[in-house]
Design an enzyme around this catalytic site. Sequence first.
Site, PDB file in Angstrom:
ATOM      1  N   LYS A 279       0.841  -1.211   0.000  1.00 28.25           N
ATOM      2  CA  LYS A 279       0.000   0.000   0.000  1.00 28.25           C
ATOM      3  C   LYS A 279       0.867   1.249   0.000  1.00 28.25           C
ATOM      4  O   LYS A 279       1.691   1.443   0.887  1.00 28.25           O
ATOM      5  CB  LYS A 279      -0.897  -0.008   1.244  1.00 28.25           C
ATOM      6  N   ASP A 284      -2.450  10.162   4.011  1.00 30.99           N
ATOM      7  CA  ASP A 284      -3.833   9.745   4.256  1.00 30.99           C
ATOM      8  C   ASP A 284      -4.530  10.745   5.169  1.00 30.99           C
ATOM      9  O   ASP A 284      -4.389  10.694   6.387  1.00 30.99           O
ATOM     10  CB  ASP A 284      -3.847   8.343   4.887  1.00 30.99           C
ATOM     11  N   LYS A 291      -9.965  12.621   8.750  1.00 29.02           N
ATOM     12  CA  LYS A 291      -9.501  12.186  10.067  1.00 29.02           C
ATOM     13  C   LYS A 291      -9.460  13.370  11.022  1.00 29.02           C
ATOM     14  O   LYS A 291      -9.319  14.514  10.583  1.00 29.02           O
ATOM     15  CB  LYS A 291      -8.067  11.644   9.955  1.00 29.02           C
ATOM     16  N   ASP A 302       1.890   6.491   5.548  1.00 24.84           N
ATOM     17  CA  ASP A 302       0.909   5.503   5.090  1.00 24.84           C
ATOM     18  C   ASP A 302       1.339   4.826   3.784  1.00 24.84           C
ATOM     19  O   ASP A 302       0.609   4.011   3.230  1.00 24.84           O
ATOM     20  CB  ASP A 302      -0.463   6.179   4.941  1.00 24.84           C
ATOM     21  N   ASP A 361     -11.983   6.750   4.319  1.00 20.36           N
ATOM     22  CA  ASP A 361     -10.754   6.522   5.093  1.00 20.36           C
ATOM     23  C   ASP A 361     -10.327   5.042   5.065  1.00 20.36           C
ATOM     24  O   ASP A 361      -9.225   4.715   5.484  1.00 20.36           O
ATOM     25  CB  ASP A 361     -10.966   7.002   6.532  1.00 20.36           C
ATOM     26  N   GLU A 363      -9.221   3.350   2.637  1.00 21.61           N
ATOM     27  CA  GLU A 363      -8.768   3.496   1.252  1.00 21.61           C
ATOM     28  C   GLU A 363      -7.700   2.481   0.855  1.00 21.61           C
ATOM     29  O   GLU A 363      -7.560   2.145  -0.317  1.00 21.61           O
ATOM     30  CB  GLU A 363      -8.244   4.923   1.018  1.00 21.61           C
ATOM     31  N   ARG A 365      -7.406  -0.752   1.375  1.00 21.78           N
ATOM     32  CA  ARG A 365      -7.970  -1.977   0.798  1.00 21.78           C
ATOM     33  C   ARG A 365      -8.451  -1.758  -0.629  1.00 21.78           C
ATOM     34  O   ARG A 365      -8.462  -2.669  -1.443  1.00 21.78           O
ATOM     35  CB  ARG A 365      -9.101  -2.482   1.711  1.00 21.78           C
TER      36      ARG A 365
HETATM   37  N1  BES Z   1      -3.903   4.370   7.258  1.00 15.72           N
HETATM   38  C1  BES Z   1      -4.987   4.053   8.096  1.00 15.72           C
HETATM   39  C2  BES Z   1      -4.648   3.027   9.159  1.00 15.72           C
HETATM   40  C3  BES Z   1      -3.650   3.447  10.217  1.00 15.72           C
HETATM   41  C4  BES Z   1      -4.088   3.904  11.436  1.00 15.72           C
HETATM   42  C5  BES Z   1      -2.305   3.304  10.007  1.00 15.72           C
HETATM   43  C6  BES Z   1      -3.186   4.252  12.407  1.00 15.72           C
HETATM   44  C7  BES Z   1      -1.380   3.660  10.980  1.00 15.72           C
HETATM   45  C8  BES Z   1      -1.827   4.124  12.176  1.00 15.72           C
HETATM   46  C9  BES Z   1      -6.129   3.478   7.274  1.00 15.72           C
HETATM   47  O1  BES Z   1      -6.253   3.983   5.985  1.00 15.72           O
HETATM   48  C10 BES Z   1      -7.409   3.813   7.965  1.00 15.72           C
HETATM   49  O2  BES Z   1      -7.724   4.971   8.054  1.00 15.72           O
HETATM   50  N2  BES Z   1      -8.101   2.782   8.460  1.00 15.72           N
HETATM   51  C11 BES Z   1      -9.338   2.959   9.145  1.00 15.72           C
HETATM   52  C12 BES Z   1     -10.357   2.001   8.554  1.00 15.72           C
HETATM   53  C13 BES Z   1     -11.768   2.251   8.992  1.00 15.72           C
HETATM   54  C14 BES Z   1     -12.267   3.552   8.407  1.00 15.72           C
HETATM   55  C15 BES Z   1     -12.622   1.094   8.522  1.00 15.72           C
HETATM   56  C16 BES Z   1      -9.117   2.640  10.612  1.00 15.72           C
HETATM   57  O3  BES Z   1      -8.403   1.702  10.931  1.00 15.72           O
HETATM   58  O4  BES Z   1      -9.663   3.367  11.444  1.00 15.72           O
HETATM   59 ZN    ZN Z   2      -4.508   4.657   5.124  1.00 14.99          ZN
HETATM   60 MN    MN Z   3      -7.350   5.748   5.866  1.00 13.78          MN
END
Ligand code: BES
Ligand code: ZN
Ligand code: MN
Length: 512
Positions: A279, A284, A291, A302, A361, A363, A365
């Site tokens: 990825k 992000d 966020k 990210d 968010d 994204e 996947r």
């Molecule tokens: N890049 C983030 C995940 C992340 C969180 C990486 C903290 C490093 C530290 C990812 O894109 C994300 O935002 N995931 C969300 C998914 C949710 C919206 C289903 C998450 O984990 O909150």
């Molecule tokens: Zn992300």
């Molecule tokens: Mn995200």
Amino acid sequence: MRKFFVLLGSIFALSIQAQTIDVTFSGEPGRVVDQKVFFLTEAQTKNFPEILESYNQASNGYIKDVMLHKEFTGKNGETLSLDLIAGTEQIVLMGVSQAQPLSPVDLQNLGGKIAAELSATSDNVNATILVNNLDTRDRTAAAHIAYGYHLRAYHFDKYKSDKDKVISRLTFVTNNTDANTTKYNEDLRYVAQGVHMARDMAWEPGKTIYPASFVEEVKAAFKDLDNIDIEVLGVQQMERLDMGALLGVGHGSIHDPKLLIIEYKGGNTGSAPLVLAGKGITFDTGGTSIKPNSGMWAMKSDLSGAAAVAGTMYALASRGERANVIGVMPLAENMPGSKAIRPGDVLETMKGTTIEIISTDAEGRLILADAVYYAQQQYNPKMLVNIATLTGSAARALSDEYAALVTRDFAFSTEIMAVGKSAGEHVWPLPLHPNHFDQLQSNIADIKNSGVGNPGASIGAAVVGTFVDEELPWVHLDIAGVDWLDKATDTAPKGAHGWGVRFMDQLVREYK
Ligand code: BES
Ligand code: ZN
Ligand code: MN
């Protein structure tokens, strides 16, 4: 003038700070005495090896006095550092266990501890590490110590006016100098360089690293490597392939998304490759589902999955691994903007599966969906690994110690855990249950991009898994917890970890 360069810098973007350390393996201690490191077993703390005894005498017994005072007993990994002593700048004593043979990872950790302990008081310092009294069955013990040192000796001072001081020359005094020289120079140092490359990319601000500059950086770093082909799909090509998910994530940004592919053909022609897909979200924000402010700066990293893939490919190609491996890096910036996708939108993937966006968010996947599908269509791999900072859920479950591992088969997961152990980068399995796929049912599309909530890491894996052939050995790594360290480990300073280069390098060694 300075302004001009700053401007140029932002057009031509970043350049990787190659951390060069000059490592020599030698049978003799040599005459330079800036810094010295001695390994001591418990027994040797009572009965110093001859050379250490000579320093002890030169300091009128001060080394032994401090050792007693600080209760240094020579436990494995215990360190004692003495500055400006016996005509040297620094002497470091390092405890080392004699109970069992030390594994390569144990030796690497010792090397990392040395790097943390030695402090450069000026540039051009020479450090000598006396490994010859180390009792180990590994003929290349010194090379593993040097590798651990190299891994830990990293800093990102590109944007600092005062640059960090570095130890530029290291001499490892050891037996088997040829074997150690070959192991380090032709193999391990490239893995360390790959790790440093991945860290550089993760530290780099989103302002300078975006899909196009990521691609340029990789092209520059790989230009002298053999058996490498680099391919880049731009927006038009992705449109032709109907990569609606990767394109959709990139919509909100002024920086176009890209699909970067590094092909390494070091194996037999025609033998099926391994695919490593990472990825690469260069920043992000969350997109329309933006966020919260707090901690958002960290989302510059990210792209850690893609950076780890690039670093691994660099290591494999540099050390001339005899394998065919394809690195696939979907790159996009997840920004809110007038063209950004919205919650409720439906994206059509290359596979044809439609995805309802519940949160923009989620994204990672989405970009992986198109990337892993493309890689399977194009390369017919024998194994697929994908690596991503995918979910906060994985980070909360496993923190800094383990990356989350999801496969379709628990026996396979235990095999992959063993890979992590020998790589020095550990993974722990999380489940994938049919219910996790059921949670993706959408009222309007074939699936949606997030479930009702728990368990987040498994649901993220289920979305990616929807695009992976069920027959294909598939390793899903969620590195959201391990990609950024709150505190240093033996082999990595705080901050960008470069997690995954050592792991994937080892995986290729074992499964090529
Ligand atoms: N890049 C983030 C995940 C992340 C969180 C990486 C903290 C490093 C530290 C990812 O894109 C994300 O935002 N995931 C969300 C998914 C949710 C919206 C289903 C998450 O984990 O909150
Ligand atoms: Zn992300
Ligand atoms: Mn995200």
